[in-house]
Design an enzyme around this catalytic site. Structure first.
Site, PDB file in Angstrom:
ATOM      1  CD  GLU A  45       7.245  -9.335 -23.094  1.00 22.95           C
ATOM      2  OE1 GLU A  45       7.335  -9.387 -21.858  1.00 22.95           O
ATOM      3  OE2 GLU A  45       7.294 -10.334 -23.830  1.00 22.95           O
ATOM      4  CE  LYS A  69       8.634 -12.279 -19.411  1.00 28.49           C
ATOM      5  NZ  LYS A  69       8.123 -11.594 -20.615  1.00 28.49           N
ATOM      6  CG  ASP A  85       3.551  -5.527  -3.055  1.00 26.94           C
ATOM      7  OD1 ASP A  85       4.332  -5.960  -3.919  1.00 26.94           O
ATOM      8  OD2 ASP A  85       3.882  -5.338  -1.873  1.00 26.94           O
ATOM      9  CG  HIS A 109       7.698 -11.199 -29.399  1.00 25.03           C
ATOM     10  ND1 HIS A 109       8.030 -10.333 -28.405  1.00 25.03           N
ATOM     11  CD2 HIS A 109       7.056 -12.228 -28.800  1.00 25.03           C
ATOM     12  CE1 HIS A 109       7.607 -10.824 -27.254  1.00 25.03           C
ATOM     13  NE2 HIS A 109       7.010 -11.961 -27.470  1.00 25.03           N
TER      14      HIS A 109
HETATM   15  P1  NDP Z   1      -3.129  -0.322   4.021  1.00 23.04           P
HETATM   16  O1  NDP Z   1      -2.809  -0.354   5.465  1.00 23.04           O
HETATM   17  O2  NDP Z   1      -2.683   0.856   3.221  1.00 23.04           O
HETATM   18  O3  NDP Z   1      -4.695  -0.457   3.809  1.00 23.04           O
HETATM   19  C1  NDP Z   1      -5.448  -1.352   4.515  1.00 23.04           C
HETATM   20  C2  NDP Z   1      -6.404  -0.527   5.372  1.00 23.04           C
HETATM   21  O4  NDP Z   1      -7.441   0.030   4.563  1.00 23.04           O
HETATM   22  C3  NDP Z   1      -7.113  -1.360   6.375  1.00 23.04           C
HETATM   23  O5  NDP Z   1      -6.307  -1.584   7.485  1.00 23.04           O
HETATM   24  C4  NDP Z   1      -8.330  -0.530   6.682  1.00 23.04           C
HETATM   25  O6  NDP Z   1      -7.967   0.399   7.678  1.00 23.04           O
HETATM   26  C5  NDP Z   1      -8.555   0.264   5.386  1.00 23.04           C
HETATM   27  N1  NDP Z   1      -9.781  -0.161   4.710  1.00 23.04           N
HETATM   28  C6  NDP Z   1     -10.732   0.673   4.198  1.00 23.04           C
HETATM   29  N2  NDP Z   1     -11.729  -0.028   3.662  1.00 23.04           N
HETATM   30  C7  NDP Z   1     -11.439  -1.335   3.835  1.00 23.04           C
HETATM   31  C8  NDP Z   1     -12.101  -2.546   3.474  1.00 23.04           C
HETATM   32  N3  NDP Z   1     -13.281  -2.549   2.845  1.00 23.04           N
HETATM   33  N4  NDP Z   1     -11.490  -3.718   3.769  1.00 23.04           N
HETATM   34  C9  NDP Z   1     -10.298  -3.750   4.382  1.00 23.04           C
HETATM   35  N5  NDP Z   1      -9.633  -2.632   4.762  1.00 23.04           N
HETATM   36  C10 NDP Z   1     -10.192  -1.431   4.493  1.00 23.04           C
HETATM   37  O7  NDP Z   1      -2.612  -1.575   3.212  1.00 23.04           O
HETATM   38  P2  NDP Z   1      -2.414  -3.098   3.583  1.00 23.04           P
HETATM   39  O8  NDP Z   1      -2.358  -3.350   5.021  1.00 23.04           O
HETATM   40  O9  NDP Z   1      -3.420  -3.867   2.815  1.00 23.04           O
HETATM   41  O10 NDP Z   1      -0.985  -3.366   3.025  1.00 23.04           O
HETATM   42  C11 NDP Z   1      -0.676  -3.176   1.684  1.00 23.04           C
HETATM   43  C12 NDP Z   1       0.579  -2.355   1.565  1.00 23.04           C
HETATM   44  O11 NDP Z   1       1.606  -2.894   2.394  1.00 23.04           O
HETATM   45  C13 NDP Z   1       1.119  -2.381   0.167  1.00 23.04           C
HETATM   46  O12 NDP Z   1       1.546  -1.084  -0.144  1.00 23.04           O
HETATM   47  C14 NDP Z   1       2.330  -3.309   0.285  1.00 23.04           C
HETATM   48  O13 NDP Z   1       3.272  -2.992  -0.700  1.00 23.04           O
HETATM   49  C15 NDP Z   1       2.823  -3.022   1.665  1.00 23.04           C
HETATM   50  N6  NDP Z   1       3.624  -4.030   2.354  1.00 23.04           N
HETATM   51  C16 NDP Z   1       3.702  -5.323   1.925  1.00 23.04           C
HETATM   52  C17 NDP Z   1       4.444  -6.256   2.628  1.00 23.04           C
HETATM   53  C18 NDP Z   1       4.487  -7.667   2.129  1.00 23.04           C
HETATM   54  O14 NDP Z   1       3.865  -7.959   1.138  1.00 23.04           O
HETATM   55  N7  NDP Z   1       5.207  -8.570   2.773  1.00 23.04           N
HETATM   56  C19 NDP Z   1       5.147  -5.895   3.859  1.00 23.04           C
HETATM   57  C20 NDP Z   1       4.943  -4.525   4.234  1.00 23.04           C
HETATM   58  C21 NDP Z   1       4.223  -3.636   3.508  1.00 23.04           C
HETATM   59  P3  NDP Z   1      -9.046   0.956   8.711  1.00 23.04           P
HETATM   60  O15 NDP Z   1     -10.035  -0.132   8.945  1.00 23.04           O
HETATM   61  O16 NDP Z   1      -8.262   1.297   9.903  1.00 23.04           O
HETATM   62  O17 NDP Z   1      -9.688   2.132   8.010  1.00 23.04           O
END
Ligand code: NDP
Length: 423
Positions: free
Chosen positions: A80, A259, A275, A372
């Site tokens: 935009e 908005k 997201d 704009h």
């Molecule tokens: P991810 O599962 O991709 O990432 C989170 C993982 O990153 C953690 O589980 C952890 O895994 C790892 N990690 C590494 N470093 C850290 C840290 N310092 N702190 C926390 N975690 C860390 O993503 P999210 O679970 O956060 O979910 C986000 C995604 O899910 C987005 O793409 C979103 O679009 C999608 N989504 C959203 C929904 C909604 O909003 N309702 C529903 C479904 C999906 P580990 O500890 O095992 O290494």
């Protein structure tokens, strides 16, 4: 004079060099920006199904915005016109007043297990709460790595809503947005909750209504800094406060008011690979928390100052999702100085308030169209087929024409080319 003076007049390469110097960017980030690297096909194809290619949007920079006494440069992804210019101007005015301050008390995500067909709601509720410690432990065992990182399930609360009994799990997700963490934990306790309540579990999922990740950004601008003439400065402040009241009482205005806030917030949320649907959904629900949709920010006059405040749920992540996959997102984090989630969310709230300041100020003074139309005229010139060297001239004449539309842009372009052929 500020290091970033005249940033908007520089070439793209000069802007990248200035950003790299002032924000001490890595060579890798500098190269990503210079080469304009987007998602490689190998990654894009794995991020979404049926992929045909990638889709680009302008990646821009608000050079200076002060939050909690720290100066940041803010990457923004938006299509935009005027959003980046307005935010930059707002940031400059508010910097003179000391910038933004912020507050973020907690950063927990909430997920829910909705239960139904429960014979006795009161007993079911008591049964869950009596087992809270065990259920929290069970949830943590479903995602032990987040516990090792210092996070984990913190609390289980229960509420009856119509025929549902809903168990809410409150989880410290550290740097993540937490969708997968929460969903794993909720799935792990779902059957147990159904047994304890002698009911059935309908769904177990994260909620995007992140009421325990609220961020507040504030600014306090001396009224006399709003305009060189005291009377105009006072009227501007009074009318901005009135416009803010209007957004509290009229949902039609509140929607547009919000908005405008999201013009800034979404642009940074996208640039940081977060997201944006999740952030939008949570914030709009928060805007309706008392039953009426209202403006998320307020402006009022206190003690010769215009005071702005925005409170919004911002469960912003610095890891997870597509954050580590997109080269531009890596450059964004580098430009921002590699903030953690608790630092990044307030920056984004400040951008929202700054964008709102700029929009309200324009609305109650010159009107929003002036800024704009400048960029809109350039877009129309490009759409009409103007070459790079013709765009400015077409846009200039277009802004003086009675109708700023594509047809007029096309006839101005034809006129310019006719004039040029006669030379
Ligand atoms: P991810 O599962 O991709 O990432 C989170 C993982 O990153 C953690 O589980 C952890 O895994 C790892 N990690 C590494 N470093 C850290 C840290 N310092 N702190 C926390 N975690 C860390 O993503 P999210 O679970 O956060 O979910 C986000 C995604 O899910 C987005 O793409 C979103 O679009 C999608 N989504 C959203 C929904 C909604 O909003 N309702 C529903 C479904 C999906 P580990 O500890 O095992 O290494």
């Amino acid at each position: 004079m500020s290091f970033f003076s005249g940033f908007y007049k520089k070439t793209r390469e000069e802007r990248i060099a200035m950003t790299a110097d002032s924000r001490q960017l890595s060579t890798q980030s500098k190269n990503i920006l210079l080469a304009d690297h987007n998602l490689p096909e190998s990654i894009a194809g794995k991020m979404a199904e049926n992929h045909l290619g990638t889709f680009s949007l302008p990646f821009s920079l608000v050079p200076q915005l002060i939050v909690d006494h720290v100066e940041y440069s803010i990457p923004m992804v938006t299509e935009e016109p005027s959003v980046v210019a307005a935010c930059s101007l707002g940031a400059k005015i508010i910097a003179r007043a000391g910038g933004f301050t912020s507050q973020m008390s907690s950063r927990l995500m909430i997920g829910q297990v909705a239960l139904y067909d429960i014979p006795n709601m009161v007993e079911a509720q008591a049964a869950i709460l009596a087992q809270q410690d065990r259920l929290l432990e069970q949830a943590n065992q479903a995602h032990p790595s987040i516990v090792k990182r210092g996070g984990g399930a913190r609390q289980l609360t229960v509420e009856q809503k119509a025929d549902f009994l809903i168990a809410y799990l409150h989880v410290d997700v550290q740097e993540a947005m937490g969708a997968n963490i929460l969903n794993n934990m909720l799935e792990a306790i779902k059957d147990d909750l159904a047994d304890l309540t002698q009911g059935k579990a309908l769904i177990a999922i994260l909620s995007n209504y992140a009421t325990e990740s609220l961020v507040t950004a504030k600014c306090r601008i001396p009224i006399n800094q709003l305009h060189a003439e005291a009377q105009i400065a006072l009227e501007t402040a009074q009318n901005m406060a009135r416009a803010s009241q209007l957004a509290q009482v009229d949902p039609y205005r509140a929607t547009t008011h919000n908005k405008g806030i999201f013009n800034g917030i979404d642009a940074v949320v996208v640039a940081t690979g977060n997201d944006w649907r999740a952030i939008e959904a949570g914030a709009h629900a928060y805007a309706s928390r008392d039953g009426q949709y209202r403006g998320l920010s307020t402006w009022e006059i206190t003690d010769h100052h215009l005071v702005g405040q925005l409170t919004i749920p911002l469960p912003i992540a610095t890891v997870g999702g597509s954050i580590g996959l997109n080269p531009k997102v890596q450059a964004t984090f580098d430009i921002l100085g590699q903030p953690d989630a608790r630092t990044l969310a307030p920056i984004i709230a400040a951008v929202g308030l700054c964008q709102n300041f700029a929009a309200l100020r324009a609305l109650v003074t010159t009107g929003i169209q002036q800024g704009h139309m400048k960029l809109h005229a350039k877009s129309l010139a490009i759409l009409a087929g103007a070459f790079e060297e013709e765009v400015d001239l077409v846009a200039r004449r277009l802004r003086q024409a009675p109708h700023t539309n594509l047809e007029t842009a096309q006839s101005i372009l034809a006129e310019i080319r006719k004039e040029a052929s006669k030379l």
